[in-house]
Scaffold this motif. Structure first.
Motif, PDB file in Angstrom:
ATOM      1  N   ASN A   1       6.719  -0.443   0.767  1.00  0.00           N
ATOM      2  CA  ASN A   1       8.094   0.061   0.761  1.00  0.00           C
ATOM      3  C   ASN A   1       8.360   1.081  -0.339  1.00  0.00           C
ATOM      4  O   ASN A   1       9.214   1.947  -0.185  1.00  0.00           O
ATOM      5  CB  ASN A   1       9.075  -1.104   0.597  1.00  0.00           C
ATOM      6  CG  ASN A   1       9.054  -2.007   1.814  1.00  0.00           C
ATOM      7  OD1 ASN A   1       8.751  -1.557   2.930  1.00  0.00           O
ATOM      8  ND2 ASN A   1       9.339  -3.284   1.600  1.00  0.00           N
ATOM      9  N   SER A   2       7.645   0.956  -1.454  1.00  0.00           N
ATOM     10  CA  SER A   2       7.973   1.818  -2.593  1.00  0.00           C
ATOM     11  C   SER A   2       7.267   3.174  -2.526  1.00  0.00           C
ATOM     12  O   SER A   2       7.678   4.110  -3.201  1.00  0.00           O
ATOM     13  CB  SER A   2       7.604   1.113  -3.901  1.00  0.00           C
ATOM     14  OG  SER A   2       6.197   1.066  -4.060  1.00  0.00           O
ATOM     15  N   ILE A   3       6.215   3.272  -1.736  1.00  0.00           N
ATOM     16  CA  ILE A   3       5.417   4.498  -1.771  1.00  0.00           C
ATOM     17  C   ILE A   3       6.192   5.758  -1.343  1.00  0.00           C
ATOM     18  O   ILE A   3       6.116   6.782  -2.029  1.00  0.00           O
ATOM     19  CB  ILE A   3       4.109   4.320  -0.979  1.00  0.00           C
ATOM     20  CG1 ILE A   3       3.178   3.401  -1.804  1.00  0.00           C
ATOM     21  CG2 ILE A   3       3.432   5.664  -0.726  1.00  0.00           C
ATOM     22  CD1 ILE A   3       1.805   3.235  -1.255  1.00  0.00           C
ATOM     23  N   PRO A   4       6.961   5.699  -0.255  1.00  0.00           N
ATOM     24  CA  PRO A   4       7.663   6.942   0.121  1.00  0.00           C
ATOM     25  C   PRO A   4       8.555   7.470  -1.005  1.00  0.00           C
ATOM     26  O   PRO A   4       8.601   8.671  -1.252  1.00  0.00           O
ATOM     27  CB  PRO A   4       8.498   6.511   1.337  1.00  0.00           C
ATOM     28  CG  PRO A   4       7.750   5.343   1.909  1.00  0.00           C
ATOM     29  CD  PRO A   4       7.156   4.619   0.726  1.00  0.00           C
ATOM     30  N   ASP A   5       9.234   6.578  -1.709  1.00  0.00           N
ATOM     31  CA  ASP A   5      10.104   7.024  -2.788  1.00  0.00           C
ATOM     32  C   ASP A   5       9.284   7.629  -3.932  1.00  0.00           C
ATOM     33  O   ASP A   5       9.670   8.644  -4.520  1.00  0.00           O
ATOM     34  CB  ASP A   5      10.938   5.842  -3.298  1.00  0.00           C
ATOM     35  CG  ASP A   5      12.144   6.310  -4.108  1.00  0.00           C
ATOM     36  OD1 ASP A   5      12.558   7.481  -3.942  1.00  0.00           O
ATOM     37  OD2 ASP A   5      12.665   5.508  -4.901  1.00  0.00           O
ATOM     38  N   SER A   6       8.148   7.010  -4.229  1.00  0.00           N
ATOM     39  CA  SER A   6       7.302   7.558  -5.293  1.00  0.00           C
ATOM     40  C   SER A   6       6.748   8.921  -4.884  1.00  0.00           C
ATOM     41  O   SER A   6       6.663   9.835  -5.718  1.00  0.00           O
ATOM     42  CB  SER A   6       6.152   6.595  -5.613  1.00  0.00           C
ATOM     43  OG  SER A   6       6.611   5.540  -6.432  1.00  0.00           O
ATOM     44  N   ILE A   7       6.370   9.065  -3.626  1.00  0.00           N
ATOM     45  CA  ILE A   7       5.845  10.357  -3.166  1.00  0.00           C
ATOM     46  C   ILE A   7       6.941  11.424  -3.276  1.00  0.00           C
ATOM     47  O   ILE A   7       6.681  12.582  -3.607  1.00  0.00           O
ATOM     48  CB  ILE A   7       5.327  10.252  -1.714  1.00  0.00           C
ATOM     49  CG1 ILE A   7       4.106   9.322  -1.634  1.00  0.00           C
ATOM     50  CG2 ILE A   7       4.991  11.638  -1.151  1.00  0.00           C
ATOM     51  CD1 ILE A   7       2.824   9.870  -2.199  1.00  0.00           C
ATOM     52  N   GLU A   8       8.181  10.998  -3.037  1.00  0.00           N
ATOM     53  CA  GLU A   8       9.291  11.942  -3.162  1.00  0.00           C
ATOM     54  C   GLU A   8       9.389  12.444  -4.611  1.00  0.00           C
ATOM     55  O   GLU A   8       9.682  13.618  -4.849  1.00  0.00           O
ATOM     56  CB  GLU A   8      10.587  11.247  -2.751  1.00  0.00           C
ATOM     57  CG  GLU A   8      11.702  12.220  -2.400  1.00  0.00           C
ATOM     58  CD  GLU A   8      12.927  11.476  -1.891  1.00  0.00           C
ATOM     59  OE1 GLU A   8      12.794  10.744  -0.887  1.00  0.00           O
ATOM     60  OE2 GLU A   8      13.995  11.616  -2.526  1.00  0.00           O
TER      61      GLU A   8
END
Lengths: 375, 375
Positions: free
Chosen positions: A332-339
């Motif tokens: 769940n956290s990866i998309p936000d970190s990639i952003e």
């Protein structure tokens, strides 16, 4: 005495009682950080004109806070990293409410620093991963034997972790002595690479006193380690820089934040941008570890954005480096970190890699799968 | 694996939302500082029993603050100063509200450290001042030439200042290069001593990268400097310790606080007692500089009392060292400072020495007269 006229500047965030107090503190910095002398006694002429710091701008952010840019003659830093940091934040580190927000270094000053040997592109080449986010884990817990840690290193490499490093708490304890641990872990990762045709690297923690750090770095290189980790708040930044600059070592250097958190947690100190970005680069790190937002530490998303900027913004000839946020990595956290980071990031996953399921190799593959979506 | 059973402990002041939260944070420290692993995944037996930190006591000070003593196996520190500090405060330096209040080191751990070479009694012997408070000043402002600084050093020695040091901002700038400055200042103080039959010493600032620090220390010794100053937050503590331990150098070492203030200014960090006292001693300093209460910095009287205690309380075979409070020295302030420090203090007087009157030699004599009352 004639100086070059070249100046560098430091952007300070200053907390005061009101605008007048903020400005007075900016003026105080000009003296405290250079002549450390009562203003009325500073000799007129060369010293007052060239040596005392100069307020280039002072912008009031709100009633009790200003951003002041103060410039200094390049020669005050004497071409030394220690003295540059001393001018920027030496004595005023002991005065409350002063934060170093940004270093603006002149070409003359920057020419004293080689910076990271590998940087983002060099590390990507070594890992043969031209575009995707990278994965990074730590061998632990402390107390395992060298053989047990090597077995773990093997499994992580089989599972596709790019960078497999010693936990920063593993130095030279009797239960897993440095020399034995490093030989066995490097060998284990090399074996796994042959099996997978992969390019995982083992990174040895060489944090110690200066000469022992160099001895360990040399031994690690001979043993087949392909990178070094060091905690410069424990060793001194110059010890890290010497590792990076040494052509007989010539391995990537990863910067660990242990013992240095006090600089970023107060109302004064050093900003995340400067500490984990600019200073890490000046001192030769190719990647900078810090706790990611949303994890068990307290860094905010905005602070992490600033770290990413600090690692990647233009800085003369000094290479861009990888931010390596640790903790809190999940589907769940990866998309936000990639952003926040884009693909130029090394995700450091520690305990979570063991928590995900009972099979370490499978856990590694799971996390590797998550980032392979971003290739 | 069998360990010695010897443990050291760290007293932490922990801020939490309530007593339960404080205790949970103490428990977290036990894991964070050793295994850095999810508690439920730590292998039972050796690692859980011996490696994970242990809460020895936890005393709630008020609703939101506790004092927790946590012990660690001596072997976790691997006999290294860097790793000792990493176990005590590595990762948790990045977590807010945790302050290292005291180190309680075991004999096994302490045996790894030589400590200060001179200490209070050695420095008193060198200065031939068996009982009175000592006087310390800094050559400045930055921008003066080596010759001008040497002239000032001569005047200070004539006026009876015991320790005449480079300002911490003087490193190797083009306007007063290290090698020339140190030779001329050492010579000037030696000349003055012949005239006065005094025992003033010149102390060279050797803060730089590790190898250059050693080169400068050797050059300073050859030139006749009788002490060295270093700012370990800039160089790394081990660079200072190596200076102190090196039998070919064997000069008193004075610790300067530049760049390290962030450790003591936040709600977390390292206490004054530990940073300026215990750690300075472990790392070989014979005197520890910091800003006195009542001056232009913010240390309180109580914090300075704690520094005095940290420099002087029993610590195995590690010698007692001098607190060297700087700033704010005046006829009126001395009795209060003597009440805090007793006679075992080195008063550092900087700008005030120049402000008192137009004649530097007379100013030195004035301040020397103030402390001679306490012989």
């Amino acid at each position: 005495m004639r100086l070059s006229g070249e100046r560098f500047s430091v952007l300070y965030r200053i907390i005061g009682q009101d605008a007048g107090d903020c400005y007075a503190k900016a003026q105080d910095i000009c003296y405290e950080q250079t002549v450390e002398f009562p203003p009325e006694l500073v000799p007129a002429g060369f010293i007052m004109d060239e040596i005392v710091g100069r307020i280039e701008s002072c912008q009031q952010i709100n009633q009790t806070c200003c951003l002041a840019e103060i410039s200094y003659a390049a020669e005050t830093a004497a071409g030394e990293l220690t003295q540059l940091l001393n001018v920027a934040f030496g004595n005023i580190s002991i005065k409350p409410g002063i934060m170093v927000e940004r270093l603006n270094l002149s070409p003359l000053l920057l020419s004293n620093f080689q910076g990271p040997r590998f940087g983002r592109s060099g590390l990507r080449q070594l890992l043969q991963a031209p575009n995707r986010p990278l994965l990074h884990t730590a061998l632990k817990p402390m107390g395992l034997s060298a053989g047990e840690l090597a077995k773990m290193a093997y499994q992580c490499a089989i599972g596709g972790i790019d960078i497999i490093k010693d936990d920063h708490g593993l130095t030279d304890q009797c239960f897993a002595p440095f020399d034995e641990r490093v030989k066995r872990c490097a060998e284990a990762v090399a074996t796994a690479n042959i099996e997978t045709k992969g390019n995982s690297i083992y990174v040895a923690n060489v944090t110690a006193e200066p000469q022992e750090t160099v001895r360990r770095a040399r031994l690690a290189k001979e043993a087949g380690a392909q990178g070094l980790m060091i905690a410069p708040a424990l060793t001194g930044l110059e010890v890290m820089r010497n590792l990076a600059d040494d052509p007989t070592i010539a391995l990537p250097v990863i910067c660990h934040p242990a013992f240095g958190g006090s600089y970023v947690l107060g109302s004064g100190g050093i900003s995340h941008y400067v500490l984990y970005g600019q200073i890490a680069r000046l001192a030769g790190a190719d990647a900078s570890i810090y706790p990611n937002f949303g994890g068990r530490f307290s860094f905010s998303r905005e602070e992490c954005v600033n770290i990413a900027l600090g690692t990647g913004e233009e800085m003369g000839h000094i290479k861009k480096i990888f931010p390596s946020p640790g903790g809190g990595m999940s589907l769940n956290s990866i998309p936000d970190s990639i952003e926040v980071y884009g693909n130029d990031v090394i995700f450091l996953i520690g305990g979570g890699l063991f928590r995900h399921g009972p099979d370490l190799v499978e856990n590694c593959r799971y996390f590797r799968g998550l980032i392979d979506n971003y290739s």
